[in-house]
Write a protein that holds these residues in place. Sequence first.
Motif, PDB file in Angstrom:
ATOM      1  N   ALA A 190      11.830   1.842  -5.649  1.00 22.03           N
ATOM      2  CA  ALA A 190      11.702   2.685  -6.843  1.00 22.03           C
ATOM      3  C   ALA A 190      10.245   3.031  -7.110  1.00 22.03           C
ATOM      4  O   ALA A 190       9.918   4.165  -7.493  1.00 22.03           O
ATOM      5  N   ALA A 191       9.353   2.063  -6.894  1.00 21.21           N
ATOM      6  CA  ALA A 191       7.922   2.331  -7.069  1.00 21.21           C
ATOM      7  C   ALA A 191       7.421   3.311  -6.014  1.00 21.21           C
ATOM      8  O   ALA A 191       6.684   4.264  -6.327  1.00 21.21           O
ATOM      9  N   GLN A 192       7.805   3.093  -4.778  1.00 21.05           N
ATOM     10  CA  GLN A 192       7.351   3.964  -3.699  1.00 21.05           C
ATOM     11  C   GLN A 192       7.837   5.392  -3.885  1.00 21.05           C
ATOM     12  O   GLN A 192       7.116   6.348  -3.560  1.00 21.05           O
ATOM     13  N   GLU A 193       9.050   5.559  -4.418  1.00 21.84           N
ATOM     14  CA  GLU A 193       9.578   6.903  -4.646  1.00 21.84           C
ATOM     15  C   GLU A 193       8.718   7.663  -5.651  1.00 21.84           C
ATOM     16  O   GLU A 193       8.653   8.894  -5.616  1.00 21.84           O
ATOM     17  N   ARG A 194       8.044   6.938  -6.517  1.00 19.77           N
ATOM     18  CA  ARG A 194       7.156   7.551  -7.507  1.00 19.77           C
ATOM     19  C   ARG A 194       5.696   7.470  -7.104  1.00 19.77           C
ATOM     20  O   ARG A 194       4.811   7.713  -7.919  1.00 19.77           O
ATOM     21  N   ALA A 195       5.465   7.106  -5.835  1.00 19.09           N
ATOM     22  CA  ALA A 195       4.105   6.985  -5.284  1.00 19.09           C
ATOM     23  C   ALA A 195       3.280   5.970  -6.058  1.00 19.09           C
ATOM     24  O   ALA A 195       2.079   6.165  -6.318  1.00 19.09           O
ATOM     25  N   LEU A 196       3.936   4.855  -6.426  1.00 22.81           N
ATOM     26  CA  LEU A 196       3.271   3.796  -7.168  1.00 22.81           C
ATOM     27  C   LEU A 196       3.224   2.532  -6.323  1.00 22.81           C
ATOM     28  O   LEU A 196       4.097   2.300  -5.485  1.00 22.81           O
ATOM     29  N   PRO A 197       2.207   1.690  -6.551  1.00 20.99           N
ATOM     30  CA  PRO A 197       2.175   0.402  -5.836  1.00 20.99           C
ATOM     31  C   PRO A 197       3.088  -0.610  -6.517  1.00 20.99           C
ATOM     32  O   PRO A 197       3.508  -0.436  -7.664  1.00 20.99           O
TER      33      PRO A 197
END
Length: 677
Positions: free
Chosen positions: A207-214
């Motif tokens: 879910a974080a990666q889908e939002r380009a978040l670490p």
Amino acid sequence: MTTATNPLLSESPLPYHLPPFADIRVEHFEPAFEALLLDHQAKLFKITHDPTPATFKNTFAAYDAAGGRLWRVRLLFHNLCSSASTPELRHVERRMAPRLASHDSAVAQDRALFARLDEVYRQREALGLNEEELRLAERIHTYFVRAGATLGPEAAARYAQIMGRLAELGALFKQNVLEDEAQFITLNVPNDLNGIPPFLLDTLQAAAQERALPGYIVPLSRSVIMPFLTFSPNRQLREKIWRAWTSRGTHPERDNRPIIKEILALRLERAQLMGFASFAEYALIDRMAGTPQAVHELTTMLWKPALAAVACERQILVELARQHSEPTDIKAWDWRYLSEKVRAERFALSDAQIKPYFSLERMIEAMFDCANRLFGVTFSERQDLALYHPDVRLWEVYRGGNIIGLFLGDNFSRPGKRSGAWMSAYQMQTRNDGVRCPIVINNNNFAKSNRGPVLLGLDDVRTLFHEFGHGLHGLLSNVTYQTVSGLSVPRDYVELPSQLFEHWAMVPEILERHARHYETDEPLPETLRQNIEYAARFNQGYETIRLTGAALVDMAVHELTDLQDIDIEAFERDILTRLEVPPEVDINHHLPHFQHLFTGDGYSAGYYVYQWAQVLEAEAFAVFEASGDPFNPELAERLYRNVYSVGNSRDPNRAFAEFLGRLPTPKALLKAKGWNA
């Protein structure tokens, strides 16, 4: 914008009229709607001013065909707004909602058109019409009457104003919830991750990666929230997540509470214009239940046994919490966590054990297998047609060697897609507006995985089968007229095909064939299968209170006849207190984010329909069980002929009684819940 430059204004060149998603832009919708609204008006004008005598064919059949092009673009727009929303699309949605509602009201209140329809309707019994033609005439006539066709000019004008404003408010309500569900909570590493199983960690990271978040986040999506509340041992964090989830629709910049007050006031005024004391009375008169009293009789039958069951369940959780040195003052954010421990200890069952045997791909195969055994349908995937998102898959659906429809699956949560699970369509089955096969889509919000196949819990499996039951209801439709096609049935009947199909997910031979370990291909152990069966009745009180409580709040708020100075949240609290809903159980949806009720009329004064359908589906599956064959061919053919294929071309009460051989009673439902003693 011309037909040549706007793909929405010409017939799709793709197979089966699949929308040309690759060519469609947001800016195409408004001009397309304006052109198609004019086109629809012109076709209706032609019906109204036909110089030949009014007949069934040149009135009711012509009316059914006239709206086909407009309806298909509306379905396309609705689906994209729900599954692939963008700020630009939401802007168009807000602009078009009142415009489309205004058009609908103008059509329904066209006195000349209604007079011509009414002329044929009054002599329908003498016209030699078949059952479907009679049903079509009844349904269209009822629609016009309920939409204000018989009102005086001043009342009709006010009715149209109300409908336009309700459409605008419904779109705003939905968008507020969608934006709240796009929010997320960032987890602190490693403290917030302690004790969370690997499959859920994978979901939170994806879910974080889908939002380009670490790192790891918890998006406010049901498919993530429920597992987190089930598995996180961090009570303080569970509370934080639960409060974020249940406060959707109450944030100052996206506050749905004043929207609800206006919606309720407008609905009440609309009902009173039509001669009803409350909106609940108005809504239910055209459903199987018929009256609010019938709904209360059903919910009362379930309520006391459910309260008794939930008290027993709570005591089990308290005892387990004491044994594990957990707090015994159980809160709403504790129930799922402790229930999972009960399942693991009392039934030797946990999601961590179960999920490896229920990969999404295997369960798709399982639901296709069940559909084939019951109804003789097969599915062939195509990957050469452009769709609206890479997540979406498409299958051609065959029966008897002939293609009967297209099935789309959009199974993953993502930003811009509303939460929950639902079935919709891009095209309804009809033989009146040319021969068109249904194009059906199932939407789920399962969490993606970065480390292997997507693994489902039992609730996820039931959801997958539930929505596919709706999908089959659309795909198997075999009628002439779109108005009575597929799911165009009373709202308290529409959940029967979906809830019934859930039963086949747990049939032993289906589990043996498809519930296989994603790494070893070993079948689900028999002891685990039995424990799933034993555990199915645990938490029935909890689930029934949550569903029935929400249904009773829905009924209460729509039975109001005085809305002056109403405080939405205080009203809800008062109802829950009067019902003695345990706060640690809570209800499925609170009013500020209750999309079933406030994004449209479909489920307003109608959330009870899930339990109404539970009575029907418990009776229906009991017939298969009594036969000793869950795929009994004779029963499956009767089910196809009387339920899945007939849409609303027959009276649902009579059609279901023909399948069952008698009228239904609640006894099978009480037995299924384990409350028959």
